[in-house]
Scaffold this active site. Structure first.
Site, short mmCIF file in Angstrom:
data_model
loop_
_atom_site.label_atom_id
_atom_site.label_comp_id
_atom_site.label_asym_id
_atom_site.label_seq_id
_atom_site.Cartn_x
_atom_site.Cartn_y
_atom_site.Cartn_z
CD GLN A 1 -34.18 14.02 -8.11
OE1 GLN A 1 -35.00 14.27 -7.25
NE2 GLN A 1 -33.98 14.78 -9.17
N PRO B 1 -25.07 7.35 -4.52
CG PRO B 1 -24.91 6.25 -6.58
CD PRO B 1 -24.86 7.61 -5.95
CB THR C 1 -10.69 6.28 1.18
OG1 THR C 1 -10.29 5.18 1.97
CG2 THR C 1 -9.49 6.85 0.46
CE1 TYR D 1 -8.77 7.16 6.63
CE2 TYR D 1 -9.74 5.43 5.28
CZ TYR D 1 -8.80 6.42 5.47
OH TYR D 1 -7.87 6.65 4.49
CG HIS E 1 -2.14 0.79 1.13
ND1 HIS E 1 -2.22 1.95 0.37
CD2 HIS E 1 -3.37 0.63 1.70
CE1 HIS E 1 -3.45 2.44 0.48
NE2 HIS E 1 -4.16 1.67 1.26
#
Length: 573
Positions: free
Chosen positions: A413, A416, A441, A439, A327
């Site tokens: 409306q 997502p 991102t 959390y 990562h």
């Protein structure tokens, strides 16, 4: 992003890098106001009052001084956070980064070509490797289209780190080596490394200036597989990369001192474009569904993953795929772009090679044989054992919710991503009876070398809505109004984070400055409210939208009593 990964573009991949704006420093008062808002769901009135007083003292005292120092830093650095984030979030860590930081996920084929063909591992590994090399070539020739958001170019620096990159363990701090060069920058390594049955091989992926074709890759992988089946298993040196970092650094030094040839072999692995892991005799399992593929990609056999390598492509014996990535040099979205490219081309070619069957006279793969002694063999065995023990308590499930997807949510409306995040808050609240610090991102790629910001979805508004959903005295209409308020708050915070106005990285910067200047740790960061609300990496829910494509992936939870929730949203699921 799925639509942006095409084979040609008039724009050059990195052409906007020099004109991207610098990462801004948010106003101190604004960040502290947001911080107070974020801790509210986790404190009673008395605790909240105490935290308010602490914040006020910070703002009028040491905070003001630290803010000035941060503004000075931002004047001389285009991204004041970049170096700090790399160190604090990744390179300083001393526990096993392979287990706790790396991410993994399923690869192409699984959804489109199931049940699997018997004996398809090598053929499919070769097609997937060839496509991955095509993606490497797009970046090399700067023909990968620039990612954009609302037609604004995003930072593409992470794509330079996707290939030919490796982390090197250090006694106190790790480092990153990146050998990748675009064509205009010069020479770039062109070899691949393959791991199979505890052994390591290397071969050049380019011959006479062109990438090896799929039939040529079949020849190379078949040769490796044949040798590994007819000869004894190797020592599984790669397991050492799963160790605690200082331990691995000492073992690596010992390995190099044992024989200088060992260093050149390590450098061969480090500089390779990526590693291909032929995971076929895995004692762990042969994956039969998304859950198993994801589990094995994330925490599979450590002797068959070079945990420090930026990209490990894993081919299982039944023709399924996964990938395992360090990562440190990049975030998941970089691999999602690659995965989406692979996936769409696999569909296009119906999962088979459509080109010429001609195979050129190319050199055979060379085995990288390290000189080892009893001490190192014992260390490998211990690393293996330790790895199994540390990963044994990870529970993982990957499945599709198919009642509806993006299409229906947008028809209402609603955003997502916000929809899923609020559903997650409600699920946690129902299950545990209290709010879960969370959390999510947020990308800051609108800025030079921007990576991520923390967006905190557990807002006061979200909690009020969750309570209403569990209280039969609320009408549906009231619940809906509270839900829409929670949606509006989430969307506002996310937008601010993406525009460089989040507060978590800002507070981190102020904390690091106090350390750098040997000042006493500000009371703000010692307050129990800081940790309880997720500060210092203590989020019980660590979540990320992987995107709107067919590509998934995951990281283990941030805390042992937590959840890692990684999701993709498609039109119908």
């Amino acid at each position: 992003m799925e639509n942006q990964v095409t084979d040609s573009s008039e724009e050059r991949t990195f052409q906007y890098q020099s004109s991207l704006p610098s990462l801004p420093v948010p106003a101190l008062h604004e960040s502290l106001k947001k911080y107070l808002d974020s801790v509210r769901p986790f404190l009673n009135q008395e605790e909240y009052q105490r935290t308010q007083d602490i914040v006020k003292r910070f703002e009028n005292g040491i905070g003001k001084e630290l803010q000035q120092k941060l503004l000075q830093r931002a004047k001389v650095k285009r991204n004041w956070l970049e170096e700090w984030w790399l160190n604090v979030a990744y390179l300083d860590a001393r526990f096993s980064t392979q287990i706790y930081y790396n991410f993994g996920g399923p690869g192409p084929y699984i959804e489109h070509y199931w049940p699997l063909k018997e004996g398809s591992q090598i053929e499919r590994a070769s097609i997937t490797t060839w496509l991955t090399l095509k993606f490497w070539e797009l970046i090399r020739t700067e023909k990968l289209p620039v990612n954009k958001s609302d037609n604004i170019p995003l930072d593409m620096n992470q794509f330079q780190m996707l290939f030919c990159t490796c982390k090197i363990p250090g006694i106190a701090q790790d480092s990153i080596v990146n050998y990748f060069r675009t064509e205009s920058e010069g020479e770039c390594p062109t070899h691949l490394v393959t791991l199979c049955r505890g052994r390591i091989f290397a071969f050049d992926a380019v011959h006479d200036g062109t990438i090896l074709s799929t039939p040529e890759l079949i020849r190379q992988f078949s040769y490796i597989q044949k040798r590994c089946h007819s000869e004894p298993e190797g020592p599984g040196l790669a397991a050492l990369t799963s160790e605690e970092r200082t331990t691995w650094a000492k073992e690596r030094d010992y390995l190099i001192n044992l024989d200088p040839k060992n260093l050149s072999l390590l450098e061969k692995i480090q500089s390779s474009i990526f590693t291909v892991c032929l995971d076929e005799a895995s004692p762990y399992a042969v994956p039969e569904d998304y859950t198993e593929v994801t589990r094995l990609a994330l925490i599979g056999d450590p002797t068959l993953r070079w945990g420090d390598k930026s990209y490990n492509l894993i081919a299982f014996s039944n023709g399924t795929f996964g990938s395992h990535c360090d990562h440190t040099p990049f975030d998941g979205i970089t691999v999602v772009a690659l995965g989406s490219f692979l996936d769409s081309h696999i569909i296009e070619s119906e999962g088979t090679w459509k080109g010429s069957d001609k195979v050129r006279e190319i050199p055979w793969p060379q085995e990288l044989v390290f000189r080892l002694d009893q001490k190192l063999l014992k260390a490998i065995a211990q690393a293996n054992q330790q790895y199994k023990k540390q990963t044994s308590d990870i529970q993982l499930v990957s499945y599709a919710f198919t009642s509806f997807g993006k299409a229906l949510i947008k028809k209402q409306q609603l955003h997502p991503d916000t929809f899923v995040q609020l559903a997650l808050q409600l699920a946690y609240y129902r299950l545990h009876g209290h709010p879960g610090c969370c959390y999510e991102t947020a990308t800051t790629r609108r800025f030079y070398h921007g990576r991520t910001e923390t967006m905190r979805p557990c807002t006061v508004e979200a909690v009020e809505w969750c309570r209403s959903m569990l209280d039969p005295t609320f009408t549906v209409s009231q619940q809906k109004q509270l839900m829409l308020k929670a949606f509006a708050k989430h969307n506002k915070l996310m937008k601010e984070c993406m525009n460089g106005r989040g507060f978590d990285r800002h507070l981190l910067g102020l904390m690091l400055l106090s350390k750098e200047h040997s000042l006493p740790m500000p009371e703000l960061f010692l307050d129990p409210a800081f940790t309880r609300s997720g500060g210092g990496g203590n989020f019980v829910l660590s979540t990320s939208l992987v995107g709107y494509t067919r590509v998934g992936g995951a990281v283990v939870p941030m805390v042992h009593h937590g959840y890692g929730f990684f999701y993709r949203i498609r039109e119908d699921r």
